[in-house]
Every structure is written in structure tokens, then in C-alpha cells.
Scaffold this motif. Sequence first.
Motif, PDB file in Angstrom:
ATOM      1  N   SER A  49     -10.778  -4.965   1.908  1.00 35.64           N
ATOM      2  CA  SER A  49      -9.535  -4.708   1.185  1.00 35.64           C
ATOM      3  C   SER A  49      -8.478  -5.756   1.527  1.00 35.64           C
ATOM      4  N   MET A  50      -8.389  -6.143   2.798  1.00 36.69           N
ATOM      5  CA  MET A  50      -7.442  -7.189   3.180  1.00 36.69           C
ATOM      6  C   MET A  50      -7.859  -8.541   2.615  1.00 36.69           C
ATOM      7  N   ASP A  51      -9.155  -8.779   2.554  1.00 37.46           N
ATOM      8  CA  ASP A  51      -9.632 -10.058   2.044  1.00 37.46           C
ATOM      9  C   ASP A  51      -9.274 -10.238   0.571  1.00 37.46           C
ATOM     10  N   ARG A  52      -9.257  -9.146  -0.190  1.00 37.06           N
ATOM     11  CA  ARG A  52      -8.844  -9.257  -1.589  1.00 37.06           C
ATOM     12  C   ARG A  52      -7.390  -9.704  -1.683  1.00 37.06           C
ATOM     13  N   VAL A  53      -6.560  -9.225  -0.758  1.00 40.39           N
ATOM     14  CA  VAL A  53      -5.163  -9.678  -0.717  1.00 40.39           C
ATOM     15  C   VAL A  53      -5.104 -11.137  -0.287  1.00 40.39           C
ATOM     16  N   ARG A  54      -5.845 -11.482   0.740  1.00 44.87           N
ATOM     17  CA  ARG A  54      -5.819 -12.842   1.267  1.00 44.87           C
ATOM     18  C   ARG A  54      -6.257 -13.862   0.231  1.00 44.87           C
ATOM     19  N   ARG A  55      -7.203 -13.483  -0.642  1.00 46.33           N
ATOM     20  CA  ARG A  55      -7.720 -14.412  -1.645  1.00 46.33           C
ATOM     21  C   ARG A  55      -6.947 -14.355  -2.961  1.00 46.33           C
ATOM     22  N   GLY A  56      -5.872 -13.569  -2.991  1.00 48.63           N
ATOM     23  CA  GLY A  56      -5.060 -13.492  -4.195  1.00 48.63           C
ATOM     24  C   GLY A  56      -5.642 -12.616  -5.289  1.00 48.63           C
ATOM     25  N   LYS A  57      -6.654 -11.846  -4.964  1.00 50.40           N
ATOM     26  CA  LYS A  57      -7.251 -10.942  -5.944  1.00 50.40           C
ATOM     27  C   LYS A  57      -6.420  -9.674  -6.127  1.00 50.40           C
ATOM     28  N   ALA A 118       3.992  -8.078  22.763  1.00 49.40           N
ATOM     29  CA  ALA A 118       4.254  -7.744  21.368  1.00 49.40           C
ATOM     30  C   ALA A 118       2.940  -7.472  20.652  1.00 49.40           C
ATOM     31  N   THR A 119       3.022  -6.688  19.620  1.00 46.61           N
ATOM     32  CA  THR A 119       1.872  -6.543  18.741  1.00 46.61           C
ATOM     33  C   THR A 119       1.711  -7.817  17.914  1.00 46.61           C
ATOM     34  N   LEU A 120       0.501  -8.078  17.465  1.00 43.88           N
ATOM     35  CA  LEU A 120       0.242  -9.023  16.375  1.00 43.88           C
ATOM     36  C   LEU A 120      -0.907  -8.423  15.583  1.00 43.88           C
ATOM     37  N   SER A 121      -0.535  -7.527  14.699  1.00 45.32           N
ATOM     38  CA  SER A 121      -1.493  -6.624  14.064  1.00 45.32           C
ATOM     39  C   SER A 121      -1.395  -6.703  12.549  1.00 45.32           C
ATOM     40  N   ASN A 122      -2.481  -6.348  11.896  1.00 43.05           N
ATOM     41  CA  ASN A 122      -2.466  -6.217  10.442  1.00 43.05           C
ATOM     42  C   ASN A 122      -1.824  -4.911   9.994  1.00 43.05           C
ATOM     43  N   GLY A 123      -1.522  -4.016  10.911  1.00 43.16           N
ATOM     44  CA  GLY A 123      -0.806  -2.799  10.569  1.00 43.16           C
ATOM     45  C   GLY A 123       0.601  -3.098  10.095  1.00 43.16           C
ATOM     46  N   ASN A 124       1.116  -2.291   9.160  1.00 44.59           N
ATOM     47  CA  ASN A 124       2.488  -2.492   8.715  1.00 44.59           C
ATOM     48  C   ASN A 124       3.464  -2.035   9.805  1.00 44.59           C
ATOM     49  N   VAL A 125       4.714  -2.468   9.680  1.00 46.33           N
ATOM     50  CA  VAL A 125       5.694  -2.257  10.740  1.00 46.33           C
ATOM     51  C   VAL A 125       5.882  -0.780  11.040  1.00 46.33           C
ATOM     52  N   SER A 126       6.065   0.051  10.017  1.00 46.04           N
ATOM     53  CA  SER A 126       6.310   1.479  10.269  1.00 46.04           C
ATOM     54  C   SER A 126       5.124   2.124  10.962  1.00 46.04           C
ATOM     55  N   LEU A 127       3.918   1.712  10.614  1.00 51.52           N
ATOM     56  CA  LEU A 127       2.721   2.232  11.274  1.00 51.52           C
ATOM     57  C   LEU A 127       2.748   1.880  12.756  1.00 51.52           C
ATOM     58  N   LEU A 128       3.040   0.628  13.072  1.00 58.28           N
ATOM     59  CA  LEU A 128       3.021   0.186  14.471  1.00 58.28           C
ATOM     60  C   LEU A 128       4.124   0.849  15.277  1.00 58.28           C
ATOM     61  N   VAL A 129       5.284   1.053  14.668  1.00 61.53           N
ATOM     62  CA  VAL A 129       6.366   1.742  15.373  1.00 61.53           C
ATOM     63  C   VAL A 129       5.985   3.193  15.640  1.00 61.53           C
ATOM     64  N   ASP A 130       5.442   3.876  14.637  1.00 67.15           N
ATOM     65  CA  ASP A 130       5.020   5.267  14.835  1.00 67.15           C
ATOM     66  C   ASP A 130       3.964   5.369  15.927  1.00 67.15           C
ATOM     67  N   MET A 131       3.027   4.431  15.926  1.00 70.38           N
ATOM     68  CA  MET A 131       1.959   4.449  16.918  1.00 70.38           C
ATOM     69  C   MET A 131       2.510   4.232  18.323  1.00 70.38           C
ATOM     70  N   ALA A 132       3.484   3.315  18.437  1.00 68.62           N
ATOM     71  CA  ALA A 132       4.088   3.057  19.747  1.00 68.62           C
ATOM     72  C   ALA A 132       4.808   4.296  20.260  1.00 68.62           C
ATOM     73  N   ARG A 133       5.544   4.977  19.383  1.00 70.58           N
ATOM     74  CA  ARG A 133       6.261   6.180  19.797  1.00 70.58           C
ATOM     75  C   ARG A 133       5.291   7.305  20.142  1.00 70.58           C
ATOM     76  N   GLY A 149       3.628 -11.807   5.162  1.00 67.83           N
ATOM     77  CA  GLY A 149       2.991 -11.736   3.856  1.00 67.83           C
ATOM     78  C   GLY A 149       1.572 -12.247   3.848  1.00 67.83           C
ATOM     79  N   HIS A 150       0.934 -12.206   4.999  1.00 66.36           N
ATOM     80  CA  HIS A 150      -0.449 -12.653   5.153  1.00 66.36           C
ATOM     81  C   HIS A 150      -1.142 -11.737   6.148  1.00 66.36           C
ATOM     82  N   TYR A 151      -2.443 -11.571   5.977  1.00 62.76           N
ATOM     83  CA  TYR A 151      -3.245 -10.828   6.931  1.00 62.76           C
ATOM     84  C   TYR A 151      -4.010 -11.788   7.831  1.00 62.76           C
ATOM     85  N   LYS A 152      -4.182 -11.401   9.088  1.00 57.31           N
ATOM     86  CA  LYS A 152      -5.099 -12.143   9.955  1.00 57.31           C
ATOM     87  C   LYS A 152      -6.478 -12.143   9.298  1.00 57.31           C
ATOM     88  N   PRO A 153      -7.210 -13.246   9.384  1.00 57.57           N
ATOM     89  CA  PRO A 153      -6.972 -14.412  10.238  1.00 57.57           C
ATOM     90  C   PRO A 153      -6.256 -15.579   9.552  1.00 57.57           C
TER      91      PRO A 153
END
Length: 230
Positions: A49-57, A118-133, A149-153
Motif C-alpha cells: 500500500s505504501m509502495d503505491r503511494v511511493r510510485r505515484g499510483k 526521535a521516531t523515524l517512522s512511516n506512521g502518521n504523527v497522530s498515531l505516533l503521539v498516541d502510541m507514545a502516550r 510526504g514520502h514513505y521510507k525507504p
Amino acid sequence: MDVRALVFDVFGTVVDWRSGVAAAVARLLGPEVDAGAFADAWRGHYLPSMDRVRRGKRPWTGLDGLHRASLDELLDEFGVPATPEDVRVELVHAWHRLDPWPDSVEGLHRLRSRFVVATLSNGNVSLLVDMARHGGLPWDTVLSAELFGHYKPDPEVYDGAARLLDVVPGQVLMVAAHLDDLAAARDRGMRTAYVHRPDEKGPDVAIADHDPAADVSVDSLVGLAERLGC
């Protein structure tokens, strides 16, 4: 190593995604659904699913949106297409409430005594904040693919992290349980640390016990703290 900041992959490296997602599936969908198989299948949609975003699909979509699209497909595949909307929302938010591995919180506290963490994750910001809390994860800051606006890698993620932390890439140590993530970080000039998480994908999936290309390989974040003198 002249390291000033540590950036962490989160899913699988810092938190146990499989157990948390499977528990939510079992609770919300009941015994007629194989919770472990469902969690594995959902994670199986992650990279494609992330690869479709990365490739502009597909236009930029945050991870919550990708998880929701994958979930709707999986509910049909697993024979529960009538799952109500509120249950679907709760399932997606299960990814916000994943528990840390037993060593993660102590290890992060020790590492934070000497380095920026710090995180460096493909998770969105709200997800990572909720997880940290939820898990008591003591991040200095949350860096997400969403900020770039890009996914790893994609290189923009690693380059962007160094830029926002105001250091050169060689002063950043990327910490991950995934060889491909570490390889991509090294390509952008970062130092790397491999964390062996043998239970990440369940009992029947073999996981490499070290990364020969990494600067350091450890079996816990406490072990990483010890190696780095924290």
C-alpha cells in the motif's frame, strides 16, 4: 561514532505490532476470525500500500488511511463484510495503542540521557503521539514520513530527519529491526544499529540475528544503551 541523535523505526523495533493487533482483532471480531492470521495479513498489505503511494499510483495518504483501506479489503476476505463502522474505526486505532517491547522504555530513557531520541517512522504523527502516550515512550520529538510526504525507504525521509534535527547524516544513528530500512539509511550517510526482534512476526518466521553491515547489532534497546555507554 560522532553520533548526536538516534532515530527509531517504531513498528516491530520499539513496539510489538503483531500481539497488539491480534488482541484487538480477537476482541472486536470474535472467535470466528483467526486473529493472528488477520494481523499478519494486515501487515502484509503494509508495504504494497505504501509502495503505491511511493510510485505515484495513489496520492499521498497517511498510514491510518492506508490501514483503513486494507482493513476494508481484509474484512471481506476473512468473511466478516458486515462489520460495523464503529468497529472498523476501533480496529484502525488499535495501531495507535501498541505496547512497547519489555526493554523499550528503559532503553529509551537511558539513551535519552546522552542523545536526542526521535521516531523515524512511516506512521502518521497522530498515531505516533498516541502510541507514545499509551506506552510511555519518552521521545524528544516525533518525526514521521507524513512530514516529508514520502514513505521510507525514500531518501527524502532520512535526509529530512537529519535536516530537522540540524545535524549531518553521519551524526544520526538509525535504529531498526529491519535490514532494508537500515540499508536505505546507510545510503543516505547515516550510521545504523540493528535490533534483533525474533518474535516480531510470530513464532514461525525466522528473523536475522544481526546485520553485518550495521555499526552495531543488539538484542534490545537496553543492550544498545549499554553499547553506547548510557
